[in-house]
Design an enzyme around this catalytic site. Structure first.
Site: not given
Length: 459
Positions: A331-333
């Site tokens: 997720e994301c990072g």
């Protein structure tokens, strides 16, 4: 069976962002701890940064309470469960008391949580440069929705003790529970739209002692405790006795300074469905633990990109793990780390894992912020096509894809306030990565399906 559960509790809200809710919550927590009380702290909304501060101060994981992501039942059960063993529970609100998903409703607001949990509520008001106006603002907030159990106000950013006395004299007949003077030198540093990640370099003993002492001098702590003890019992389902499941699945969780944005509820659900969670550091570890699946959460990989790039041994181990078709969820990072490279704000490029064919490019402005709903358009490691779940986006980067191959996408994402959808959810074999921070209380089948995928591909 429904039972009544007595939990002393208060909610700290304000007139908006920047009124000092997080600092006040930390200060109050330290003061109550100095009296020998065990404190649990919660955070309204999807934020990861403030909970990190509260977890650091209490030594106990701060749970998020988000009405839109979780729903009423999950909010109540999470609060009751995480409050066990504590003498008092403190909830920090998000934005202003009535600010939620819509200017015309309370959904997603702190007020909604206050009603669901029947929490005596304290309101922080920025009192700088005002006297009688404080009373007008407090009256408006108190009368806006009488169902919100507002029990007192705190005057923040005061000029002096005399300033506090003036406000107390001019106030409405609701308790003024004290206030805090301006103290910029003891404030906590910020990055982007929030605080910098918690750590001993930020939450120093000197700063924490300062805020504890200030609370003892400037706040009516006895009255605050009296208010917290006035909270009515919470009606909640009796805890279900869950038969201990055999931990036949091991999931590696990337957790360090670069990756630490996770919802504790997601971890709990993985454990409930039989997973053993093994934490490792992409920054420091040179070998992967023996696991059946990997979970990379959000964080700030762009700040540690050079160190991540140089950790060649772990990079090769993760690539081999992916080549074995064991599941990887990010997720994301985590998505940024799985991409081909990260370009930081200075324009420097750093090679990453290369599992997702794209380049994560940081920018100076916010790229996306807000709640989203995900609808899967094909089978993934999270389950069959057609699954829906909710999450949140907060990012300063874009993923520049090497190609727009349809096979790469598995999500349709709809922003909460829009009917338009975008394609996302990047999949390559059993790797799934997205900018969405998913909260699995919105669909408890997700963690179960992820574990099932890990079991299927065990080596």
């Amino acid at each position: 069976m429904i039972q009544e559960i007595k939990i002393p509790r208060i909610l700290i809200s304000g007139t908006g962002s920047g009124t000092g809710k997080t600092t006040f919550t930390i200060a109050l927590t330290k003061a109550l701890q100095s009296r020998g009380l065990k404190v649990s702290v919660f955070k309204c909304g999807p934020d990861y940064l403030d909970p990190g501060y509260h977890s650091f101060v209490t030594g106990k994981t701060c749970q998020n309470l988000d009405g839109w992501l979780m729903g009423k039942e999950s909010v109540i059960s999470s609060f009751v469960s995480a409050s066990q063993g504590s003498d008092i529970s403190i909830i920090e609100g998000v934005m202003g008391l009535f600010d939620g998903h819509s200017p015309n409703g309370e959904a997603g607001s702190t007020a909604e949580i206050a009603k669901w949990l029947q929490v005596p509520t304290i309101i922080l008001i920025d009192a700088s440069g005002m006297a009688a106006t404080f009373s007008a603002i407090a009256s408006g907030i108190k009368n806006h929705d009488p169902q919100v159990p507002i029990q007192g106000f705190v005057a923040n950013f005061l000029g002096s003790k005399s300033h506090l006395s003036i406000i107390e004299t001019a106030s409405i007949p609701l308790p003024i529970l004290g206030g805090f003077p301006k103290s910029y030198e003891h404030s906590f540093p910020e990055r982007h739209l929030g605080l910098r990640s918690a750590g001993p370099d930020i939450l120093t003993e000197e700063k924490l002692s300062f805020w504890k002492n200030l609370s003892e001098e400037w706040l009516d702590l006895n009255k605050i405790l009296e208010i917290s003890n006035s909270a009515p019992p919470i009606l909640s389902e009796s805890p279900t006795i869950v038969q201990e499941k055999t931990k036949d699945c091991k999931i590696g969780i990337a957790y360090d300074e670069a990756f630490h944005f996770y919802y504790e509820e997601n971890f709990k659900k993985l454990r409930d469905y039989g997973a053993e969670l093994i934490f490792f550091s992409p920054l420091k570890d040179t070998k992967l633990p023996e696991v059946d699946g990997l979970y990379f959460g959000g964080g700030y990989p762009e700040l540690f990109a050079e160190r991540l790039e140089k950790n060649k041994n772990l990079t090769e181990e993760i690539r081999s793990f992916a080549n074995s078709e064991r599941p990887i969820y990010a997720e994301c990072g985590g998505l940024m780390y799985l991409s081909s490279e990260i370009q930081n704000i200075e324009g420097q490029n750093f090679s990453m894992l290369g599992l997702i064919p794209g380049r994560a490019v940081m920018g100076p402005k916010l790229k996306s912020l807000g709640y989203v709903e995900v609808h899967t358009e094909k089978r993934t490691i999270l389950g069959e096509a057609g699954i829906r779940f909710r999450g949140h986006q907060f990012r300063y980067s874009d993923l520049i894809l090497e190609n727009e191959d349809d096979s790469l996408f598995s999500y349709h994402i709809r922003k909460r306030k829009s009917e338009q959808t975008t394609r996302e959810g990047y999949t390559v074999s059993n790797v799934l990565a997205s900018y969405v921070h998913a909260h699995w209380a919105s669909n408890p089948e997700i963690p179960k399906n992820f574990i099932d995928s890990c079991r299927r591909f065990k080596v």
